[in-house]
Enzyme design. Structure first.
Site, PDB file in Angstrom:
ATOM      1  N   CYS A 127       6.840  25.685  29.057  1.00 62.98           N
ATOM      2  CA  CYS A 127       7.523  26.902  29.519  1.00 62.98           C
ATOM      3  C   CYS A 127       8.325  26.591  30.784  1.00 62.98           C
ATOM      4  O   CYS A 127       7.764  26.168  31.803  1.00 62.98           O
ATOM      5  CB  CYS A 127       6.504  28.004  29.795  1.00 62.98           C
TER       6      CYS A 127
ATOM      7  N   HIS B 248      10.106  38.305  32.110  1.00 59.88           N
ATOM      8  CA  HIS B 248      10.925  38.275  33.324  1.00 59.88           C
ATOM      9  C   HIS B 248      11.807  39.508  33.375  1.00 59.88           C
ATOM     10  O   HIS B 248      12.138  40.099  32.345  1.00 59.88           O
ATOM     11  CB  HIS B 248      11.776  37.001  33.393  1.00 59.88           C
TER      12      HIS B 248
ATOM     13  N   CYS C 153       7.092  28.471  33.855  1.00 59.22           N
ATOM     14  CA  CYS C 153       5.842  27.920  34.399  1.00 59.22           C
ATOM     15  C   CYS C 153       6.138  26.658  35.198  1.00 59.22           C
ATOM     16  O   CYS C 153       5.507  26.407  36.231  1.00 59.22           O
ATOM     17  CB  CYS C 153       4.842  27.644  33.275  1.00 59.22           C
TER      18      CYS C 153
ATOM     19  N   HIS D 232       1.304  33.404  32.808  1.00 60.14           N
ATOM     20  CA  HIS D 232       2.166  33.287  31.623  1.00 60.14           C
ATOM     21  C   HIS D 232       1.848  34.406  30.642  1.00 60.14           C
ATOM     22  O   HIS D 232       0.786  34.414  30.010  1.00 60.14           O
ATOM     23  CB  HIS D 232       1.999  31.927  30.935  1.00 60.14           C
TER      24      HIS D 232
ATOM     25  N   HIS E  15      15.409  40.865  34.926  1.00 63.95           N
ATOM     26  CA  HIS E  15      16.696  40.518  35.515  1.00 63.95           C
ATOM     27  C   HIS E  15      17.099  41.635  36.473  1.00 63.95           C
ATOM     28  O   HIS E  15      17.257  42.791  36.045  1.00 63.95           O
ATOM     29  CB  HIS E  15      17.789  40.444  34.440  1.00 63.95           C
TER      30      HIS E  15
HETATM   31  P1  AMP Z   1      16.501  35.956  28.635  1.00 63.20           P
HETATM   32  O1  AMP Z   1      17.684  35.764  27.737  1.00 63.20           O
HETATM   33  O2  AMP Z   1      16.262  37.393  28.971  1.00 63.20           O
HETATM   34  O3  AMP Z   1      15.271  35.241  28.100  1.00 63.20           O
HETATM   35  O4  AMP Z   1      16.905  35.284  30.000  1.00 63.20           O
HETATM   36  C1  AMP Z   1      16.534  33.995  30.405  1.00 63.20           C
HETATM   37  C2  AMP Z   1      17.273  33.717  31.680  1.00 63.20           C
HETATM   38  O5  AMP Z   1      16.705  32.592  32.291  1.00 63.20           O
HETATM   39  C3  AMP Z   1      18.774  33.427  31.495  1.00 63.20           C
HETATM   40  O6  AMP Z   1      19.543  34.382  32.246  1.00 63.20           O
HETATM   41  C4  AMP Z   1      18.917  32.003  32.035  1.00 63.20           C
HETATM   42  O7  AMP Z   1      20.129  31.799  32.710  1.00 63.20           O
HETATM   43  C5  AMP Z   1      17.725  31.903  32.959  1.00 63.20           C
HETATM   44  N1  AMP Z   1      17.271  30.545  33.195  1.00 63.20           N
HETATM   45  C6  AMP Z   1      16.929  29.608  32.279  1.00 63.20           C
HETATM   46  N2  AMP Z   1      16.536  28.468  32.882  1.00 63.20           N
HETATM   47  C7  AMP Z   1      16.601  28.692  34.215  1.00 63.20           C
HETATM   48  C8  AMP Z   1      16.319  27.918  35.382  1.00 63.20           C
HETATM   49  N3  AMP Z   1      15.883  26.650  35.286  1.00 63.20           N
HETATM   50  N4  AMP Z   1      16.514  28.464  36.600  1.00 63.20           N
HETATM   51  C9  AMP Z   1      16.953  29.747  36.713  1.00 63.20           C
HETATM   52  N5  AMP Z   1      17.223  30.539  35.649  1.00 63.20           N
HETATM   53  C10 AMP Z   1      17.063  30.020  34.417  1.00 63.20           C
END
Ligand code: AMP
Length: 115
Positions: free
Chosen positions: A4, A100, A7, A46, A102
């Site tokens: 993950c 998560h 994680c 998680h 946003h």
């Molecule tokens: P979701 O589509 O709601 O699952 O959003 C996942 C989010 O995680 C996306 O906006 C990605 O840009 C973000 N994301 C993925 N990997 C990373 C990372 N290493 N650091 C910061 N954000 C990330």
């Protein structure tokens, strides 16, 4: 969860720009921002998505709500406003299977969901 990405961020194995952290919650900047301010707020536990919260996890939601308010104040959008989104399941387009939230801000949000 070994594979993950969030994680790994929590464990410090993948770098992140932290905005807020305590023993249960982490907030960090999205790597691919969809707005001038785009912070992801996650529990350190998680949990796959909103549907996977068990009653024993509900206290975490209180902390997430408090963190949303703290982050909004910290990044200076508590007055101007922001949008909070949590994608849940295949139709939502959820890509990272660690729940998560946003926090999107810094521009006028259109009527459409933007992420
Ligand atoms: P979701 O589509 O709601 O699952 O959003 C996942 C989010 O995680 C996306 O906006 C990605 O840009 C973000 N994301 C993925 N990997 C990373 C990372 N290493 N650091 C910061 N954000 C990330």
């Amino acid at each position: 969860m070994e594979d993950c990405v969030f994680c790994k961020i929590i464990k410090g194995e993948i770098p992140s720009e932290k905005v807020y952290e305590d023993e249960d919650i982490l907030a960090f900047n999205d790597i691919n921002p969809a707005a001038p301010i785009h912070v992801l707020i996650i529990p350190k536990k998680h949990i796959k998505n909103l549907m996977e919260f068990k009653p024993e996890d509900y206290k975490l939601m209180e902390k997430i709500l408090a963190t949303v308010q703290k982050v909004a104040q910290k990044v200076g959008v508590d007055e101007k406003g922001f949008r909070l989104i949590s994608n849940c399941g295949p139709d939502s387009g959820q890509e990272v299977m660690h729940v998560h939230f946003h926090l999107l801000a810094g521009r006028k949000m259109g009527p459409k969901i933007v992420h």
